[in-house]
Design an enzyme around this catalytic site. Structure first.
Site, PDB file in Angstrom:
ATOM      1  N   TYR A  77       0.857  -1.205   0.000  1.00 46.19           N
ATOM      2  CA  TYR A  77       0.000   0.000   0.000  1.00 46.19           C
ATOM      3  C   TYR A  77       0.897   1.260   0.000  1.00 46.19           C
ATOM      4  CZ  TYR A  77      -3.589   3.364   1.426  1.00 46.19           C
ATOM      5  OH  TYR A  77      -4.439   4.439   1.469  1.00 46.19           O
ATOM      6  N   LYS A  90     -26.672   1.954  19.700  1.00 41.60           N
ATOM      7  CA  LYS A  90     -26.537   3.419  19.800  1.00 41.60           C
ATOM      8  C   LYS A  90     -25.072   3.740  20.121  1.00 41.60           C
ATOM      9  CE  LYS A  90     -28.780   7.499  21.820  1.00 41.60           C
ATOM     10  NZ  LYS A  90     -27.570   8.191  22.290  1.00 41.60           N
TER      11      LYS A  90
HETATM   12  N1  LIG Z   1     -28.362   3.670  14.445  1.00 40.43           N
HETATM   13  C1  LIG Z   1     -28.826   4.828  14.847  1.00 40.43           C
HETATM   14  O1  LIG Z   1     -29.856   5.325  14.435  1.00 40.43           O
HETATM   15  C2  LIG Z   1     -28.027   5.584  15.840  1.00 40.43           C
HETATM   16  C3  LIG Z   1     -26.842   5.038  16.330  1.00 40.43           C
HETATM   17  N2  LIG Z   1     -26.082   5.711  17.227  1.00 40.43           N
HETATM   18  C4  LIG Z   1     -26.445   6.923  17.680  1.00 40.43           C
HETATM   19  N3  LIG Z   1     -25.660   7.557  18.592  1.00 40.43           N
HETATM   20  C5  LIG Z   1     -27.641   7.537  17.206  1.00 40.43           C
HETATM   21  C6  LIG Z   1     -28.168   8.813  17.539  1.00 40.43           C
HETATM   22  C7  LIG Z   1     -29.305   9.084  16.878  1.00 40.43           C
HETATM   23 BR1  LIG Z   1     -30.322  10.689  17.028  1.00 40.43          BR
HETATM   24  S1  LIG Z   1     -29.784   7.829  15.838  1.00 40.43           S
HETATM   25  C8  LIG Z   1     -28.407   6.863  16.284  1.00 40.43           C
END
Ligand SMILES: NC(=O)c1cnc(N)c2cc(Br)sc12
Length: 319
Positions: free
Chosen positions: A37, A116
């Site tokens: 690379y 999340k």
């Molecule tokens: N997958 C998702 O929708 C998601 C994932 N991680 C997060 N910190 C958030 C925040 C919002 Br607002 S949506 C979302």
């Protein structure tokens, strides 16, 4: 070598290096050695130095930008970036499901469950297939232009195979391993330590010098869209699949759930499994899968009626 021959060679090298980059940082499945690379990257940089007019915005040599910025420009999001209502227990989730079923007048709803990610919400804009702007969420309507810092995140494609104006949203984060290494370095240099990977990611993306951001091993998961001029899809899960097809890094743990009981099953599974992840999560996001149903449910003053964030209890800090 003529300029025409140089352009041909540069195009081949860009294609190869962008592909190697995708394999390494998105698929986690490199097909060439770092040595190979680096050799091709050196050849590309030498050719671009000899023919500066042939440097393009999607060249992998352009990921770590030039001079530090004086400040960040403001960006107005064409489509506001969401904030979610919270659920803290099963009862809250059942109340959410009840409101959704009543709003749609249906017996059962198909949801998508996603981890999340505990990072910084980001919006990426592409025009004619090129990455043209990246911004922080800010207050949801106005964010900061941090394009030069986001270009240093290797899993963000500089070019995609869709020429429509599209915005893709996600979470920039610092993997736990990178966080530990960064704080070890800071401790050795007598610098203040970051409290957690989220603060470290935010602090890294707020650097005015992209060369500093480039060293922070940041990554990103994409999970939503903003302005979207590309063909409309029927469900959120189809959107996630399309983002992955375009070369974006999506989180592999998302699942469809038929009804709230399957959502609760998914949530309980990740309460246990979250410790095994290589990045921090602070909950689960649950969304109605069908996009028409999302439209029908709409928004309250603050957040969508078709999504909710289940928040994990804060972890006890072991002192
Ligand atoms: N997958 C998702 O929708 C998601 C994932 N991680 C997060 N910190 C958030 C925040 C919002 Br607002 S949506 C979302």
């Amino acid at each position: 070598m003529t300029e025409q021959e140089a352009k041909k060679r540069i195009d081949i090298l860009k294609e190869e290096l962008n592909t190697f980059n995708y394999e390494y940082h998105v698929l986690d499945h490199p097909s060439v050695s770092d040595f190979e690379y680096d050799k091709k990257m050196r050849e590309l940089k030498e050719l671009e130095a000899s023919y500066p007019a042939l440097v393009t915005t999607d060249s992998p040599s352009q990921r770590v930008g030039g001079e530090p910025l004086a400040n960040f420009q403001k960006v107005t999001h064409r489509v506001p970036m969401l904030s979610l209502g919270n659920a803290f227990n099963e009862e809250d989730l059942k109340d959410f499901d009840r409101r959704v079923r009543e709003g749609l007048d249906v017996e059962e709803v198909t949801y998508v469950c996603e981890l999340k990610i505990d990072g910084l919400a980001i919006s990426l804009r592409y025009e004619d297939g090129y990455f043209v702007q990246g911004a922080t969420r800010g207050d949801g309507t106005t964010g900061e232009d941090i394009t030069s810092n986001l270009k240093t995140i290797r899993s963000i494609p500089l070019r995609i195979d869709d020429d429509n104006p599209i915005e893709v949203r996600g979470e920039a984060y610092m993997p736990q391993k990178a966080f530990v290494q960064l704080n070890e370095e800071r401790e050795q240099n007598g610098e203040e330590l970051f409290a957690n990977p989220r603060n470290a990611a935010a602090g890294s993306l707020r650097q005015l010098d992209p060369k500093i951001a480039a060293k922070r091993n940041l990554d990103i998961f994409l999970y939503a869209v903003g302005e979207w001029e590309s063909g409309e899809l029927e469900t959120h899960s189809e959107r996630l699949e399309y983002l992955q097809k375009l070369g974006f890094k999506t989180n592999p743990e998302w699942r469809k759930a038929n009804g709230i009981e399957e959502v609760i099953e998914y949530v309980n599974k990740w309460v246990e499994k979250r410790a095994a992840l290589q990045y921090d999560i602070d909950g689960i996001v649950i969304k109605v899968d069908n996009l028409e149903a999302q439209e029908q449910l709409g928004f309250t003053a603050k957040s969508p009626r078709w999504a909710i964030a289940y928040k994990f209890p804060a972890e006890e800090v072991v002192t």
